[in-house]
Design a protein around this motif. Structure first.
Motif, PDB file in Angstrom:
ATOM      1  N   GLY A  99      64.636  -5.904   9.255  1.00  0.00           N
ATOM      2  CA  GLY A  99      64.164  -4.699   9.914  1.00  0.00           C
ATOM      3  C   GLY A  99      65.298  -3.965  10.597  1.00  0.00           C
ATOM      4  O   GLY A  99      66.243  -4.590  11.107  1.00  0.00           O
ATOM      5  N   ALA A 100      65.209  -2.638  10.623  1.00  0.00           N
ATOM      6  CA  ALA A 100      66.287  -1.830  11.193  1.00  0.00           C
ATOM      7  C   ALA A 100      66.450  -2.050  12.688  1.00  0.00           C
ATOM      8  O   ALA A 100      67.496  -1.771  13.265  1.00  0.00           O
ATOM      9  CB  ALA A 100      66.026  -0.352  10.913  1.00  0.00           C
ATOM     10  N   GLU A 101      65.411  -2.576  13.344  1.00  0.00           N
ATOM     11  CA  GLU A 101      65.474  -2.760  14.796  1.00  0.00           C
ATOM     12  C   GLU A 101      66.167  -4.065  15.184  1.00  0.00           C
ATOM     13  O   GLU A 101      66.423  -4.306  16.365  1.00  0.00           O
ATOM     14  CB  GLU A 101      64.054  -2.732  15.373  1.00  0.00           C
ATOM     15  CG  GLU A 101      63.957  -1.907  16.644  1.00  0.00           C
ATOM     16  CD  GLU A 101      62.543  -1.796  17.175  1.00  0.00           C
ATOM     17  OE1 GLU A 101      62.289  -2.291  18.294  1.00  0.00           O
ATOM     18  OE2 GLU A 101      61.702  -1.231  16.471  1.00  0.00           O
ATOM     19  N   ALA A 102      66.469  -4.899  14.213  1.00  0.00           N
ATOM     20  CA  ALA A 102      67.180  -6.142  14.514  1.00  0.00           C
ATOM     21  C   ALA A 102      68.545  -5.813  15.107  1.00  0.00           C
ATOM     22  O   ALA A 102      69.108  -4.750  14.851  1.00  0.00           O
ATOM     23  CB  ALA A 102      67.333  -6.974  13.243  1.00  0.00           C
ATOM     24  N   ILE A 141      58.394   4.619   8.588  1.00  0.00           N
ATOM     25  CA  ILE A 141      57.624   4.562   9.826  1.00  0.00           C
ATOM     26  C   ILE A 141      56.671   3.377   9.764  1.00  0.00           C
ATOM     27  O   ILE A 141      55.933   3.206   8.793  1.00  0.00           O
ATOM     28  CB  ILE A 141      56.843   5.866  10.033  1.00  0.00           C
ATOM     29  CG1 ILE A 141      57.824   7.031  10.183  1.00  0.00           C
ATOM     30  CG2 ILE A 141      55.951   5.773  11.268  1.00  0.00           C
ATOM     31  CD1 ILE A 141      57.167   8.388  10.199  1.00  0.00           C
ATOM     32  N   ARG A 142      56.691   2.544  10.812  1.00  0.00           N
ATOM     33  CA  ARG A 142      55.873   1.334  10.817  1.00  0.00           C
ATOM     34  C   ARG A 142      54.494   1.632  11.412  1.00  0.00           C
ATOM     35  O   ARG A 142      54.368   2.436  12.328  1.00  0.00           O
ATOM     36  CB  ARG A 142      56.571   0.242  11.633  1.00  0.00           C
ATOM     37  CG  ARG A 142      57.968  -0.088  11.120  1.00  0.00           C
ATOM     38  CD  ARG A 142      58.660  -1.088  12.023  1.00  0.00           C
ATOM     39  NE  ARG A 142      58.813  -0.599  13.377  1.00  0.00           N
ATOM     40  CZ  ARG A 142      59.798   0.210  13.765  1.00  0.00           C
ATOM     41  NH1 ARG A 142      60.692   0.646  12.897  1.00  0.00           N
ATOM     42  NH2 ARG A 142      59.876   0.617  15.021  1.00  0.00           N
ATOM     43  N   ASP A 143      53.488   0.974  10.894  1.00  0.00           N
ATOM     44  CA  ASP A 143      52.122   1.157  11.396  1.00  0.00           C
ATOM     45  C   ASP A 143      51.565  -0.116  12.036  1.00  0.00           C
ATOM     46  O   ASP A 143      50.388  -0.151  12.412  1.00  0.00           O
ATOM     47  CB  ASP A 143      51.186   1.573  10.247  1.00  0.00           C
ATOM     48  CG  ASP A 143      51.524   2.954   9.713  1.00  0.00           C
ATOM     49  OD1 ASP A 143      51.820   3.841  10.535  1.00  0.00           O
ATOM     50  OD2 ASP A 143      51.490   3.141   8.479  1.00  0.00           O
ATOM     51  N   ASP A 144      52.400  -1.141  12.154  1.00  0.00           N
ATOM     52  CA  ASP A 144      51.914  -2.436  12.631  1.00  0.00           C
ATOM     53  C   ASP A 144      52.340  -2.724  14.063  1.00  0.00           C
ATOM     54  O   ASP A 144      52.366  -3.875  14.490  1.00  0.00           O
ATOM     55  CB  ASP A 144      52.419  -3.553  11.707  1.00  0.00           C
ATOM     56  CG  ASP A 144      53.943  -3.576  11.582  1.00  0.00           C
ATOM     57  OD1 ASP A 144      54.583  -2.604  12.038  1.00  0.00           O
ATOM     58  OD2 ASP A 144      54.476  -4.554  11.031  1.00  0.00           O
ATOM     59  N   ASP A 179      56.406   5.892  15.760  1.00  0.00           N
ATOM     60  CA  ASP A 179      56.597   7.127  14.980  1.00  0.00           C
ATOM     61  C   ASP A 179      57.998   7.704  15.086  1.00  0.00           C
ATOM     62  O   ASP A 179      58.432   8.447  14.223  1.00  0.00           O
ATOM     63  CB  ASP A 179      55.585   8.182  15.425  1.00  0.00           C
ATOM     64  CG  ASP A 179      54.158   7.789  15.128  1.00  0.00           C
ATOM     65  OD1 ASP A 179      53.708   6.758  15.677  1.00  0.00           O
ATOM     66  OD2 ASP A 179      53.483   8.483  14.355  1.00  0.00           O
ATOM     67  N   ARG A 180      58.707   7.425  16.190  1.00  0.00           N
ATOM     68  CA  ARG A 180      60.065   7.924  16.459  1.00  0.00           C
ATOM     69  C   ARG A 180      60.094   9.421  16.768  1.00  0.00           C
ATOM     70  O   ARG A 180      61.146  10.049  16.708  1.00  0.00           O
ATOM     71  CB  ARG A 180      61.026   7.602  15.301  1.00  0.00           C
ATOM     72  CG  ARG A 180      61.092   6.142  14.917  1.00  0.00           C
ATOM     73  CD  ARG A 180      62.365   5.790  14.199  1.00  0.00           C
ATOM     74  NE  ARG A 180      62.572   6.480  12.962  1.00  0.00           N
ATOM     75  CZ  ARG A 180      62.095   6.091  11.776  1.00  0.00           C
ATOM     76  NH1 ARG A 180      61.364   4.992  11.694  1.00  0.00           N
ATOM     77  NH2 ARG A 180      62.362   6.776  10.678  1.00  0.00           N
ATOM     78  N   LEU A 181      58.948  10.004  17.103  1.00  0.00           N
ATOM     79  CA  LEU A 181      58.886  11.418  17.448  1.00  0.00           C
ATOM     80  C   LEU A 181      59.417  11.662  18.858  1.00  0.00           C
ATOM     81  O   LEU A 181      59.122  10.890  19.775  1.00  0.00           O
ATOM     82  CB  LEU A 181      57.447  11.931  17.364  1.00  0.00           C
ATOM     83  CG  LEU A 181      56.797  11.960  15.982  1.00  0.00           C
ATOM     84  CD1 LEU A 181      55.322  12.291  16.110  1.00  0.00           C
ATOM     85  CD2 LEU A 181      57.496  12.979  15.080  1.00  0.00           C
ATOM     86  N   ASN A 253      66.023   2.967  17.021  1.00  0.00           N
ATOM     87  CA  ASN A 253      65.016   3.815  16.389  1.00  0.00           C
ATOM     88  C   ASN A 253      65.526   5.205  16.014  1.00  0.00           C
ATOM     89  O   ASN A 253      64.956   5.833  15.124  1.00  0.00           O
ATOM     90  CB  ASN A 253      63.808   3.958  17.319  1.00  0.00           C
ATOM     91  CG  ASN A 253      62.933   2.720  17.310  1.00  0.00           C
ATOM     92  OD1 ASN A 253      62.111   2.533  16.420  1.00  0.00           O
ATOM     93  ND2 ASN A 253      63.133   1.844  18.298  1.00  0.00           N
ATOM     94  N   LEU A 254      66.576   5.680  16.663  1.00  0.00           N
ATOM     95  CA  LEU A 254      67.096   7.002  16.354  1.00  0.00           C
ATOM     96  C   LEU A 254      68.353   6.963  15.497  1.00  0.00           C
ATOM     97  O   LEU A 254      68.668   7.946  14.822  1.00  0.00           O
ATOM     98  CB  LEU A 254      67.388   7.773  17.645  1.00  0.00           C
ATOM     99  CG  LEU A 254      66.185   8.110  18.528  1.00  0.00           C
ATOM    100  CD1 LEU A 254      66.658   8.844  19.783  1.00  0.00           C
ATOM    101  CD2 LEU A 254      65.160   8.931  17.779  1.00  0.00           C
ATOM    102  N   GLY A 255      69.092   5.865  15.542  1.00  0.00           N
ATOM    103  CA  GLY A 255      70.351   5.837  14.823  1.00  0.00           C
ATOM    104  C   GLY A 255      71.403   6.657  15.540  1.00  0.00           C
ATOM    105  O   GLY A 255      71.415   6.755  16.767  1.00  0.00           O
ATOM    106  N   ARG A 256      72.283   7.316  14.778  1.00  0.00           N
ATOM    107  CA  ARG A 256      73.402   8.033  15.404  1.00  0.00           C
ATOM    108  C   ARG A 256      73.271   9.544  15.362  1.00  0.00           C
ATOM    109  O   ARG A 256      74.191  10.249  15.761  1.00  0.00           O
ATOM    110  CB  ARG A 256      74.715   7.618  14.740  1.00  0.00           C
ATOM    111  CG  ARG A 256      74.769   7.855  13.237  1.00  0.00           C
ATOM    112  CD  ARG A 256      76.110   7.466  12.665  1.00  0.00           C
ATOM    113  NE  ARG A 256      76.142   7.622  11.225  1.00  0.00           N
ATOM    114  CZ  ARG A 256      77.245   7.906  10.540  1.00  0.00           C
ATOM    115  NH1 ARG A 256      78.383   8.078  11.170  1.00  0.00           N
ATOM    116  NH2 ARG A 256      77.200   8.014   9.223  1.00  0.00           N
TER     117      ARG A 256
END
Length: 312
Positions: A99-102, A141-144, A179-181, A253-256
């Motif tokens: 996962g990208a959040e790791a 986008i994750r829904d879990d 959602d990262r909004l 969650n946003l990256g760079r």
């Protein structure tokens, strides 16, 4: 001068574009310009007379600011990192599995293990950081996961004039996860004034539907007093400071990047002078910086909306 549409011009170069347009318009107002006139005006822009003739003709016909020659900071350089495509495929696979959040440490450790097993070079630390941050920005986008609004601060790599010097603006963001909004933000262009977490949260609450009233608010311990009144007014409770790193959550969650603007997760990781060395670059004013950041947030949200629509 007529109103120019500079929305497609790099913010750092808009002042130079305006200056060049003034030079071109002064030249074009001369009834019968001589070669000497062209040489003077070409020198004011810093190009040859032959180049100036072509530029003046193009500006007279099209009046397109992108033709003036200062619209980009420079062509995008292709960085050859020497990493084999097989190693990049391993990075992608690890990102999918963990996962990208790791954490970057966990991802790098697993990439190194798999690369060693496949007997191929392990990507450098710098290359790994780039891959991870880009993957975070484009991850599905994750829904879990439960809804959370993360409120924290970042800096934008956009030199902004302040007190005779220049700074990177600080932004307080309220980001809806998973959602990262970006639901709300506040901008500070001053050294000694933090961007307001309470203002970012208030703007987020104003844009949130009532069904999100049970959402968890994730804040830094240092912002608890700042957001207390806003939190209490909307949710009826006092905020609970996060036990996890808000900065890491935003980074994960946003990256760079945010809508094309480069984000910095540490305020002093670079200096504005590096971006202002080019003659065509100049620091923007705070109003322009704020407008660019708000535009970037809208663009970021539009991209995520498209991703969610494509998923349905």
């Amino acid at each position: 001068m007529e109103d120019l549409d500079l929305s497609q011009i790099d913010p750092l170069r808009r002042a130079e574009v305006r200056r060049r347009v003034e030079v071109l318009d002064r030249y074009l107002r001369i009834t019968l310009p001589t070669t000497a006139d062209a040489a003077v005006h070409a020198g004011q822009i810093g190009i040859s007379v032959a180049q100036f003739y072509r530029l003046a003709q193009a500006w007279r016909i099209h009046r397109d600011p992108k033709l003036v020659g200062a619209g980009k900071r420079g062509g995008r350089r292709v960085r050859r990192d020497g990493v084999p495509s097989s190693a990049k495929r391993i990075v992608s696979a690890v990102m999918d599995d963990l996962g990208a959040e790791a954490s970057q440490q966990d991802i790098s450790r697993e990439v190194a293990r798999r690369c060693q097993g496949a007997r191929i070079p392990t990507p450098s630390r710098g290359a790994m950081w780039t891959y991870i941050m880009d993957a975070r920005a484009t991850a599905p986008i994750r829904d879990d996961e439960p809804n959370r609004v993360v409120v924290g601060r970042l800096w934008v790599k956009l030199p902004t004039a302040h007190g005779g010097n220049s700074v990177f603006p600080q932004i307080a963001l309220a980001v809806l996860l998973p959602d990262r909004l970006v639901l709300g933000l506040d901008v500070s262009c001053e050294h000694r004034r933090k961007a307001s977490a309470s203002m970012a949260l208030a703007r987020a609450f104003a844009s949130m539907p009532s069904e999100l009233d049970d959402v968890e608010i994730v804040i830094d311990p240092g912002d608890a007093d700042d957001v207390a009144a806003v939190h209490l007014a909307r949710l009826g409770t006092m905020p609970r400071p996060s036990k996890t790193s808000v900065s890491r959550l935003l980074s994960a969650n946003l990256g760079r990047r945010l809508g094309g603007l480069v984000l910095m997760h540490r305020g002093h990781s670079s200096k504005t002078s590096g971006l202002l060395q080019a003659r065509a670059n100049s620091a923007v004013d705070c109003g322009t910086a704020r407008a660019e950041i708000e535009r970037a947030a809208r663009a970021h949200n539009e991209i995520l909306a498209e991703m969610r629509s494509a998923k349905i």
